[in-house]
Structures are given as structure tokens and as C-alpha cells.
Design an enzyme around this catalytic site. Structure first.
Site, PDB file in Angstrom:
ATOM      1  N   ASP A  39       9.380  14.703  11.900  1.00  0.00           N
ATOM      2  CA  ASP A  39       8.883  14.405  10.482  1.00  0.00           C
ATOM      3  C   ASP A  39       7.293  14.574  10.494  1.00  0.00           C
ATOM      4  OD1 ASP A  39       8.984  13.742   7.825  1.00  0.00           O
ATOM      5  OD2 ASP A  39       9.005  11.602   8.040  1.00  0.00           O
TER       6      ASP A  39
ATOM      7  N   ILE B 163       0.901  -1.209  -0.179  1.00  0.00           N
ATOM      8  CA  ILE B 163      -0.148   0.091  -0.095  1.00  0.00           C
ATOM      9  C   ILE B 163       0.910   1.186   0.112  1.00  0.00           C
ATOM     10  CG2 ILE B 163      -2.028  -1.035   0.954  1.00  0.00           C
ATOM     11  CD1 ILE B 163      -0.957   0.052   3.905  1.00  0.00           C
ATOM     12  N   GLY B 164       2.041   1.126   0.115  1.00  0.00           N
ATOM     13  CA  GLY B 164       2.866   2.476   0.105  1.00  0.00           C
ATOM     14  C   GLY B 164       4.389   1.918   0.239  1.00  0.00           C
ATOM     15  N   ALA B 165       5.322   2.781  -0.521  1.00  0.00           N
ATOM     16  CA  ALA B 165       6.713   2.533  -0.837  1.00  0.00           C
ATOM     17  C   ALA B 165       7.229   3.962  -0.460  1.00  0.00           C
ATOM     18  CB  ALA B 165       7.093   1.940  -1.926  1.00  0.00           C
TER      19      ALA B 165
ATOM     20  N   PHE C  26      12.431   4.608   3.001  1.00  0.00           N
ATOM     21  CA  PHE C  26      12.540   3.918   4.228  1.00  0.00           C
ATOM     22  C   PHE C  26      12.481   2.335   3.819  1.00  0.00           C
ATOM     23  CE2 PHE C  26       8.055   5.247   4.013  1.00  0.00           C
ATOM     24  CZ  PHE C  26       7.680   4.134   4.147  1.00  0.00           C
ATOM     25  N   GLY C  27      11.494   2.014   2.952  1.00  0.00           N
ATOM     26  CA  GLY C  27      11.054   0.794   2.702  1.00  0.00           C
ATOM     27  C   GLY C  27       9.949   0.546   2.261  1.00  0.00           C
ATOM     28  N   VAL C  28       8.949  -0.690   2.469  1.00  0.00           N
ATOM     29  CA  VAL C  28       7.554  -0.555   2.063  1.00  0.00           C
ATOM     30  C   VAL C  28       6.769  -1.101   3.250  1.00  0.00           C
ATOM     31  CG1 VAL C  28       6.310  -2.359   0.617  1.00  0.00           C
ATOM     32  CG2 VAL C  28       8.706  -1.751  -0.032  1.00  0.00           C
ATOM     33  N   VAL C  29       5.700  -0.619   3.065  1.00  0.00           N
ATOM     34  CA  VAL C  29       4.477  -0.854   4.056  1.00  0.00           C
ATOM     35  C   VAL C  29       3.464  -1.478   3.126  1.00  0.00           C
ATOM     36  CG1 VAL C  29       2.525   0.159   5.260  1.00  0.00           C
ATOM     37  CG2 VAL C  29       4.759   1.359   5.166  1.00  0.00           C
TER      38      VAL C  29
END
Length: 559
Positions: free
Chosen positions: A329, A187-189, A192-195
Site C-alpha cells: 500500500d 486528524i484523519g479517518a 481502517f479507523g481513525v488517527v
């Protein structure tokens, strides 16, 4: 794109999970991950699958969900979202269990011994699930702190069975997963990486599938060795502290972390072994940016935004006062949202003052502590930050008393510290004060570095300003880029103007401690929400939802 349908989109979803270079369902050519064509197909397939679900079609194209069933499959297998618990009316669960019970802080890898049978109404939720299809459990109309802790308890029991075997070999979101019982969807990238959104069948005997989020973060070989010695990533240690705020009834506006595992090989395309951590967390279905599409009555828009702003500053107050954490952030993407019924009110207690916060249907959730820093001596870091002034005790004290030091610690390469004489400003009215472990800076007054309310770190100011500019628009304080802002009523822009218009410089105003301390800022902005009655917490009031003590005694956090 012409030619896409439910079947091809299902094949595309499978191809994305199996390979970082999936083949196009239309041409058969390999596509670069997150490339323009990859994104276009993914976006159009999301629309096609959503429309199919709304029509009641089987978006899983077959019996993919039936594999979780024990025994013969049901007569028909439906889509994941087709059958949700049928809550016709919102149910508010009294949270006295969460604030009056003897709850202990979160131990590593475990959530709590919060028993599910203490949660009224959960059996009713299970019985309302569809008997022949896996349903997703949603928080929207059953959202409360005890309900979240109950789900966490079940996850804890689930992971107790697998953590010994898979603690350092659990690749849930990798192209080649090591465990078969999870179903993932990216669902997201980002850098930092991937969710990923992950479905676990832990409630399969009740025909309910509970979603969660898994954040996959790349780690270095040295960080991997530290993890093997139970020295976990700093972000997870922060998440552990955040969990204690939920377990102790301090503040609900955070993500609950379930567990952390490690994957020895996160990619199947690189010849070099890439290690990562996989953090299992609560899943929320949108960020603060989604409220731009909300239709709010004109006479309620001011109260709508004020409720959201209060809750975000309450979360900032919790991490400032209790752990000395600077988020660094804060932006709309890192503020998730949970939808509620929009009825009733919460009570937040800050330094003995109780604020009645109206429930306007949105609970903001502060997330992603990947670049956060703690300046508290109790958190283990050596840098205690710049401390330029002392704030006298008192919830309504905005005065700032500067002090001086004689020595200034400077950190070089490999964190080697050398001590130099402190620098004065041009008018020689104040010095640059910095405190470091093992270095006596010789302050002119006694300084309690653990007391974040009297001696706040200078960087607290960054989070205060970022929250305001997130709504009004403007430059970000510590990260590159700009806040886009929202279409706000003029009264809200004027409400936030004292924060936004103050530039960040080296000299602090003498009577504006609320620019550094969220607790003082909440009193400065929301003094009309203070409940001046000396009555006890109104547990019997049907409109009362939950009570939180954002600034509890230190003994409560350490018990």
C-alpha cells in the site's frame, strides 16, 4: 461560514470529542460525523485557530492547559503552539550511540533501555522551553535517531505505570475516554479507523507537551480473544520488527511504535459493542504530498527528488531483505515526512557498499503496514509466496536463473491446502512455483526460503513499481486507484523510466533483478553515490549526520 470565531471553534472542538453527532456552533443542530457541513466547519475552524495562534492569541479560550500544572496555574495560559523550543540553529546529534552500542531488539510493549542521559543536548532543549506554558516538542531541527529513541524511552517509562491497569481498557480516542490525562484531536479517518493527534503531559515538570499519534483500528471478537492471549494484530507485530530496525541502526525511515492498548467499546452510539486496538506511535506533521508546495531551487530539484527516492527504496530494501515484507500500500498518504536542516549527509551501507545520501531537508517515513504481508518463514505465516527464480550473490548481480517445481499448493476455504501438479507456461520453459509450510514442492534446485536476496518472492515487484509510479503517476499495483504523480524535472522522469515502463506479467526478464530487489535497484540507480574510499565512518566530519547498515548480518538482528 459567517459567525465562526475562536470561542465557537473551541466549543466545536469540545463537541466533536464528546459526541459522534456534535451540535453545530452556529445553528445548534446535530451534524453527521464527516458530513459536508461537519467538514466545512472543521476546515474553517482550523484556519481560524491557526491564524489566532500566529497572532499569539489564547486558542484554548480559558485555562485548559493549566489543568496539567501542579499547584497554582501560571499568570496566563497560552496556546499549544505558541511557545516551541527556540532552536535558532539546527543541531545534528552524532548517532554513534545508536550504531555502536549493544542494543537489543524491541520487546513487546516496551521500547528499549536507551537512557536519556546519553543524548547530548536534551537538557538544553528542556531549559529553552517557556517557563509558564506547555510547549510542543518538534523534531524538525533536532531530528536524529538517538533523539527519537530518547523520547521512546520516556514513553516506555510512562506506560509501565498504566499498562497493568489499562491494557485492555484504554480508550484514548473514543468518545468517552477512560483516562483523563490525554488530550486528543482527530486528524484523519478512513475505512481502517481513525488517527488522532494526542498530547501527553509526561514532561509537565519541564513545561513541555510531547505529541504522538494514536491509530484506532476496529477489531473483531475473535481478534479480541487473540489479543487477550497475547496474540497481537499482525500490523503491530510488523511494527515491532520495524522498531528493531531503528534500535539497531538499520534504517531510520520508519515510524517508531510506542505501545498498543485495547478499548472494549470504541463508540457510544451503536447498540452493539465495538472493540478496537489503539496503537501509540510517533507523530509526523505531513505526508509526501506536502512537498508539492515546497519551493526548491531549480538547480537542486534533481538532487532533492533523488534523495527522497533513495531513502524510500532504502526502507523497502530493509523490509525486503530482513523480514520478507511486502508493504502492498505504498502511496503518498503512507509516506510521512520529517523536516531537517537540509545540511550534511547520511551514510547508508547496503551489502558492503556505502552510499553518501545528501540531506535535502526531507526525511521520508514509510508508514501503515495494515495490509502488509511477510513471506519469511521466520515471521510465522504459512504462505511463503511465489519464488520464480534465483539471483546469484553479489550486490551488482542482476541475473535471474529460473527453476521449476513439481507440485503447487493451493489454499482454499479455512486455509485448507491441497496439492496439485504444477503448471508450465506455454513454451514449457518455466513453472508456477509456490511454497507453503508443510508442503514439499520438489524444486529442481535447493531453495532457501529465508534468503530473500537469492530467492525473492514475486510480489516484491509491486512495491518497487509503486514507489516509482508514486512520483511519475500511473496505476497502483495491488490496490485500486491511481498515483497522481508529481511535477518532476525531465531528468527524474527519465531516471525512473526503466521501472515504470516495465509491465507486471508472469515471466521475469533474465537480467533485471533490480525490478524485484530494492538492494539491486539502489545499486543500479545510485551507483554514482557509492563511496569507494576504504576509510572508516567519518564520525568527526562536521557534515556527517548518521550511519545506517540496511543489510546487517542475520546475527545482529537476532541478538
Amino acid at each position: 461560514m459567517n459567525g465562526l470565531n475562536v470561542k465557537k471553534c473551541y466549543e466545536w472542538d469540545i463537541a466533536k470529542k464528546k459526541s459522534p453527532l456534535p451540535k453545530s456552533p452556529l445553528t445548534g443542530r446535530k451534524l453527521k460525523q464527516h458530513g459536508p457541513t461537519w467538514k466545512k466547519i472543521t476546515a474553517e475552524c482550523a484556519t481560524i485557530m491557526r491564524e489566532a495562534r500566529n497572532r499569539g492569541s489564547d486558542t484554548n479560550y480559558g485555562s485548559r492547559l493549566c489543568k496539567w500544572s501542579n499547584g497554582p496555574p501560571p499568570s496566563s495560559c497560552y496556546s499549544v503552539d505558541s511557545f516551541r523550543p527556540a532552536w535558532n540553529e539546527p543541531t545534528l546529534i552524532n548517532s554513534r550511540l545508536a550504531v555502536q552500542g549493544n542494543l537489543k531488539p524491541l520487546p513487546l510493549y516496551e521500547i528499549s533501555d536507551f537512557q536519556d542521559h546519553q543524548i547530548a543536548g536534551f537538557d538544553r532543549v528542556l531549559k529553552r522551553a517557556h517557563p509558564s506554558a506547555m510547549s510542543i516538542l518538534h523534531w524538525s531541527s533536532h531530528y536524529s535517531t538517538p533523539f527519537r529513541l530518547m523520547i521512546a524511552y520516556h514513553f516506555r517509562e510512562r506506560y509501565k505505570q498504566i499498562k497493568k491497569k489499562y491494557r485492555f481498557n484504554l480508550c484514548v480516542t473514543a468518545p468517552r475516554p477512560t483516562v483523563p490525562w490525554f488530550e486528543t484531536e482527530e486528524i484523519g479517518a478512513g475505512s481502517f479507523g481513525v488517527v488522532s493527534r494526542v498530547f501527553d503531559n509526561m514532561f509537565r515538570h519541564e513545561n513541555i507537551r510531547v505529541p504522538m499519534a494514536v491509530k484506532r483500528t476496529r477489531i473483531s471478537a475473535s481478534e479480541w480473544k487473540m489479543a487477550m492471549n497475547r496474540q497481537y494484530p499482525v500490523e503491530y507485530l510488523f511494527n515491532k520488527v520495524i522498531n528493531s530496525y531503528l534500535l539497531n541502526g538499520i534504517c531510520p525511515n520508519f515510524v517508531l511504535t510506542y505501545a498498543i492498548f485495547f478499548c472494549p467499546n470504541c463508540t457510544s452510539t451503536s447498540s452493539r459493542k465495538q472493540m478496537c486496538s489503539e496503537t501509540f506511535m510517533e507523530l509526523f506533521y505531513g505526508s509526501l504530498d506536502a512537498i508539492k508546495k515546497e519551493r526548491v531551487k531549480r538547480d537542486q530539484r534533481e538532487l532533492y527528488f533523488k534523495s527522497i527516492i533513495f531513502q524510500i527504496y532504502a526502507a523497502v530494501c530493509a523490509i525486503q531483505t530482513n523480514a520478507g515484507i511486502v508493504h502492498n500500500d505504498i502511496k503518498v498518504e503512507n509516506i510521512l515526512i520529517a523536516e531537517t536542516s537540509g545540511e550534511g549527509y547520511w551514510i547508508y551501507e547496503i551489502h558492503g557498499k556505502r552510499y553518501r545520501v545528501p540531506n535535502m531537508g526531507i526525511i521520508p517515513i514509510l508508514a501503515d503496514f495494515g495490509v502488509s504481508v511477510s513471506y519469511s518463514p521466520t515471521m510465522g505465516d504459512k504462505d511463503y509466496g511465489r519464488r520464480q527464480f534465483r539471483v546469484p550473490p553479489g550486490y551488482n548481480s542482476y541475473q535471474m536463473e529460473p527453476f521449476t517445481t513439481q507440485f503447487y499448493p493451493m489454499e482454499g476455504k479455512n486455509r485448507q491446502v491441497r496439492v496439485v501438479p504444477t503448471r508450465w507456461n506455454r513454451a514449457r520453459t518455466w513453472t508456477w512455483n509456490k511454497f507453503y509450510s508443510g508442503v514439499d514442492s520438489k524444486p529442481s534446485i535447493p531453495v532457501d526460503l529465508a534468503d530473500m536476496e537469492q530467492f525473492p518472492p514475486w510480489n516484491f515487484h509491486n512495491d518497487i513499481v509503486d514507489v516509482a509510479r508514486m512520483f511519475t503517476g500511473g496505476s497502483r499495483t495491488t490496490q485500486p486507484g491511481m498515483h497522481a504523480g508529481f511535477h518532476l524535472p525531465p531528468s527524474i522522469r527519465e531516471f525512473l523510466a526503466p521501472i515504470v515502463r516495465v509491465p507486471t506479467n508472469s515471466e521475469a526478464p533474465k537480467n533485471k533483478a533490480w525490478l524485484w530487489l530494492a538492494s539491486r535497484l539502489i545499486h543500479y540507480l545510485f551507483s554514482d553515490w557509492i563511496d569507494n574510499s576504504n576509510d572508516s565512518i567519518p564520525y568527526n566530519d562536521p557534515k556527517f549526520i548518521e550511519y545506517y547498515n540496511v543489510t546487517p548480518p542475520k546475527s545482529r538482528l537476532s541478538s
